[in-house]
Structures are given as C-alpha cells and as structure tokens.
Design an enzyme around this catalytic site. Structure first.
Site, PDB file in Angstrom:
ATOM      1  N   CYS A  54       0.864  -1.175   0.000  1.00 23.84           N
ATOM      2  CA  CYS A  54       0.000   0.000   0.000  1.00 23.84           C
ATOM      3  C   CYS A  54       0.906   1.232   0.000  1.00 23.84           C
ATOM      4  CB  CYS A  54      -0.902   0.002   1.231  1.00 23.84           C
ATOM      5  SG  CYS A  54      -1.848   1.536   1.406  1.00 23.84           S
ATOM      6  N   ASP A  61      -0.275  -5.858   0.252  1.00 23.71           N
ATOM      7  CA  ASP A  61      -1.518  -6.158  -0.446  1.00 23.71           C
ATOM      8  C   ASP A  61      -1.283  -7.423  -1.255  1.00 23.71           C
ATOM      9  OD1 ASP A  61      -3.133  -3.950   0.341  1.00 23.71           O
ATOM     10  OD2 ASP A  61      -2.076  -2.667  -1.081  1.00 23.71           O
TER      11      ASP A  61
END
Length: 156
Positions: A54, A61
């Site tokens: 992120c 992620d």
C-alpha cells in the site's frame, strides 16, 4: 547449436542466477520469438500469490493475477515475468495502478494480438478491489477461457 537454441541465445536470466529486481522499473522483461506465430492461440499466466505494498501505509496487499494473451510475433519469457511480478513486493502502488501497469508493460513489450489482465485483490479495509484491463476485443477465432477466479465471498 540448433536453430531453436539460437532464438533463445539473447536471454540473460533463464538458466542463470537472477536476483529479484529492486523495483518493477528495474526488472528486465524478456521476450522470445513465437515459433507458432502462424497459428492463433491463447497463453495464460496465473500468479495466485502476487504481492505489492500500500503506498500510504506500507502494508502488504495480495492479489491473484490472471494474464491472458494471444501472441503475435513474441512470447514473454516466463522467468523474466516471474522476476518482474516479484519486484512488486517492495513497490508501493494502489491496486489499479499495479494491475494496469503490468498489462501495459506486457502489451508494449509483446505487441500481442490481444492481452487482458485480471487482478483479483484480497480485501483491505473490508473491501476487495478487482481490476480488469485489456487491449481491445478478444479475437473471435481463439478460445479464451473464463478466468475462473470467483468473486470474493468471505465466509458467506
């Protein structure tokens, strides 16, 4: 040396130690001539453990990527693709940027008849984000299977 060996002689990563690139920009995607360029067909790569960061929090992620393409004169060399995708582990970008950037870079490199990427991202903040990009309509003469990744359903 055979003719097929000669068409692969320019590869720099396959068959040799290749460290993970520090970023997607540093990654070297390699291509090889398509020995079946006279026959339209679909190639699929699936990366079920894709990871990026992120850009705001630095938290990881995770996504399940499916890349389909109908090659023209070029094929992507799979080890270079693996290293390129792995380079996103330390790369901060939103889901949309990662997915579309991968699709565009492959399309620029390969000049395929058609390419699509599905980025099926796992939830963060309670919302899964799925991102889809393609170069245009799929060729009617080529069997393009469904990507087969179900919509995120959680426990339901």
């Amino acid at each position: 040396m055979t003719e097929k060996t000669n068409i692969y002689g320019h590869l720099t990563q396959l068959g040799s130690p290749s460290p993970l690139p520090g970023s997607p920009e540093e990654a070297r995607l390699e291509r090889v001539p398509n020995p079946q360029a006279d026959s339209p067909y679909c190639v699929r790569f699936t990366a079920p453990e894709f990871t990026s960061l992120c850009p705001m929090t630095g938290q990881p992620d995770f996504a399940h990527l499916v890349i389909d393409y109908v090659p023209g004169q070029w094929l992507v060399e799979s080890k270079s693709l693996k290293l390129y995708l792995g380079a996103f582990r330390n790369h901060g970008a939103f889901h949309e940027d990662c997915t579309v950037s991968i699709g565009r870079r492959l399309a620029d490199l390969l000049e395929p008849e058609w390419l699509r990427i599905g980025g099926y991202w796992y939830p963060r903040g309670g919302i899964p984000i799925d991102v889809f990009w393609q170069t245009g309509p799929a060729p009617a003469s080529v069997w393009i299977p469904e990507q087969g990744v179900p919509t995120y359903r959680g426990r339901g």
